[in-house]
Design a protein around this motif. Structure first.
Motif, PDB file in Angstrom:
ATOM      1  N   HIS A   1     -18.957 -15.045 -33.156  1.00  0.00           N
ATOM      2  CA  HIS A   1     -19.562 -14.610 -34.410  1.00  0.00           C
ATOM      3  C   HIS A   1     -18.676 -14.882 -35.618  1.00  0.00           C
ATOM      4  CE1 HIS A   1     -23.153 -12.784 -32.781  1.00  0.00           C
ATOM      5  NE2 HIS A   1     -22.419 -12.184 -31.863  1.00  0.00           N
ATOM      6  N   TYR A   2     -17.538 -15.546 -35.412  1.00  0.00           N
ATOM      7  CA  TYR A   2     -16.640 -15.857 -36.517  1.00  0.00           C
ATOM      8  C   TYR A   2     -16.136 -17.283 -36.360  1.00  0.00           C
ATOM      9  CZ  TYR A   2     -12.886 -15.487 -39.937  1.00  0.00           C
ATOM     10  OH  TYR A   2     -12.077 -15.688 -41.021  1.00  0.00           O
ATOM     11  N   GLU A   3     -16.242 -18.062 -37.422  1.00  0.00           N
ATOM     12  CA  GLU A   3     -15.754 -19.440 -37.403  1.00  0.00           C
ATOM     13  C   GLU A   3     -14.701 -19.599 -38.497  1.00  0.00           C
ATOM     14  OE1 GLU A   3     -17.434 -24.027 -37.292  1.00  0.00           O
ATOM     15  OE2 GLU A   3     -18.829 -22.359 -37.487  1.00  0.00           O
TER      16      GLU A   3
ATOM     17  N   CYS B   1     -24.432 -16.391 -41.204  1.00  0.00           N
ATOM     18  CA  CYS B   1     -25.139 -15.172 -41.584  1.00  0.00           C
ATOM     19  C   CYS B   1     -24.158 -14.001 -41.582  1.00  0.00           C
ATOM     20  CB  CYS B   1     -26.283 -14.898 -40.601  1.00  0.00           C
ATOM     21  SG  CYS B   1     -27.318 -13.504 -41.056  1.00  0.00           S
ATOM     22  N   HIS B   2     -24.195 -13.191 -42.638  1.00  0.00           N
ATOM     23  CA  HIS B   2     -23.397 -11.969 -42.656  1.00  0.00           C
ATOM     24  C   HIS B   2     -23.988 -10.982 -41.651  1.00  0.00           C
ATOM     25  CE1 HIS B   2     -22.701 -13.453 -46.846  1.00  0.00           C
ATOM     26  NE2 HIS B   2     -21.465 -13.172 -46.485  1.00  0.00           N
TER      27      HIS B   2
ATOM     28  N   THR C   1     -24.742 -16.446 -49.864  1.00  0.00           N
ATOM     29  CA  THR C   1     -23.333 -16.270 -50.214  1.00  0.00           C
ATOM     30  C   THR C   1     -22.483 -16.821 -49.064  1.00  0.00           C
ATOM     31  OG1 THR C   1     -23.899 -14.246 -51.390  1.00  0.00           O
ATOM     32  CG2 THR C   1     -21.590 -14.571 -50.851  1.00  0.00           C
ATOM     33  N   ALA C   2     -21.366 -17.434 -49.373  1.00  0.00           N
ATOM     34  CA  ALA C   2     -20.513 -18.055 -48.354  1.00  0.00           C
ATOM     35  C   ALA C   2     -20.007 -17.037 -47.336  1.00  0.00           C
ATOM     36  CB  ALA C   2     -19.335 -18.746 -49.021  1.00  0.00           C
ATOM     37  N   THR C   3     -19.984 -17.458 -46.064  1.00  0.00           N
ATOM     38  CA  THR C   3     -19.503 -16.585 -44.993  1.00  0.00           C
ATOM     39  C   THR C   3     -18.922 -17.394 -43.842  1.00  0.00           C
ATOM     40  OG1 THR C   3     -20.099 -14.812 -43.471  1.00  0.00           O
ATOM     41  CG2 THR C   3     -21.768 -16.478 -43.857  1.00  0.00           C
ATOM     42  N   HIS C   4     -18.000 -16.774 -43.144  1.00  0.00           N
ATOM     43  CA  HIS C   4     -17.445 -17.346 -41.913  1.00  0.00           C
ATOM     44  C   HIS C   4     -18.189 -16.799 -40.692  1.00  0.00           C
ATOM     45  CE1 HIS C   4     -13.919 -19.172 -43.816  1.00  0.00           C
ATOM     46  NE2 HIS C   4     -13.849 -18.078 -44.561  1.00  0.00           N
ATOM     47  N   MET C   5     -19.065 -15.814 -40.898  1.00  0.00           N
ATOM     48  CA  MET C   5     -19.789 -15.163 -39.798  1.00  0.00           C
ATOM     49  C   MET C   5     -20.938 -16.048 -39.305  1.00  0.00           C
ATOM     50  SD  MET C   5     -18.013 -12.438 -39.570  1.00  0.00           S
ATOM     51  CE  MET C   5     -18.950 -11.475 -38.412  1.00  0.00           C
ATOM     52  N   ARG C   6     -21.260 -15.904 -38.014  1.00  0.00           N
ATOM     53  CA  ARG C   6     -22.355 -16.660 -37.400  1.00  0.00           C
ATOM     54  C   ARG C   6     -23.222 -15.709 -36.591  1.00  0.00           C
ATOM     55  NH1 ARG C   6     -20.303 -19.299 -40.730  1.00  0.00           N
ATOM     56  NH2 ARG C   6     -19.306 -21.317 -40.525  1.00  0.00           N
TER      57      ARG C   6
END
Length: 88
Positions: A18-20, A44-45, A32-37
């Motif tokens: 869930h984190y990249e 996706c947050h 909005t920018a996120t590292h979440m998956r």
């Protein structure tokens, strides 16, 4: 008096998938920018995914809950309603 229906969703995103790290992409919900998956690997947050699921559950719940003040549907024209198997 009106009833209130509330849905709360909490997803467990502690798994490493869930984190990249190092790759920030726009969230599929809020952009909005996120590292979440999410579970499909889309950006996706966690809070956006939880809100999205809660909205879907709330809509489904409202559709399934019948208001007891509403009358039963009128019978079909031409007599009694048709029973399962075509019997009357």
């Amino acid at each position: 008096m009106a009833a209130q229906l509330m849905v709360r969703v909490h997803l467990d995103w502690t798994a490493p998938g869930h984190y990249e790290a190092g790759v920030s992409l726009p969230c599929r919900v809020c952009v909005t920018a996120t590292h979440m998956r999410d579970g499909r690997g889309e950006a996706c947050h966690q809070s956006c995914a939880e809100d999205e699921i809660a909205r879907e559950l709330l809509g489904t719940g409202r559709a399934l809950i019948a208001d007891e003040r509403m009358s039963a549907p009128a019978p079909l024209a031409g007599g009694s309603p048709v029973l399962a198997g075509g019997a009357r």
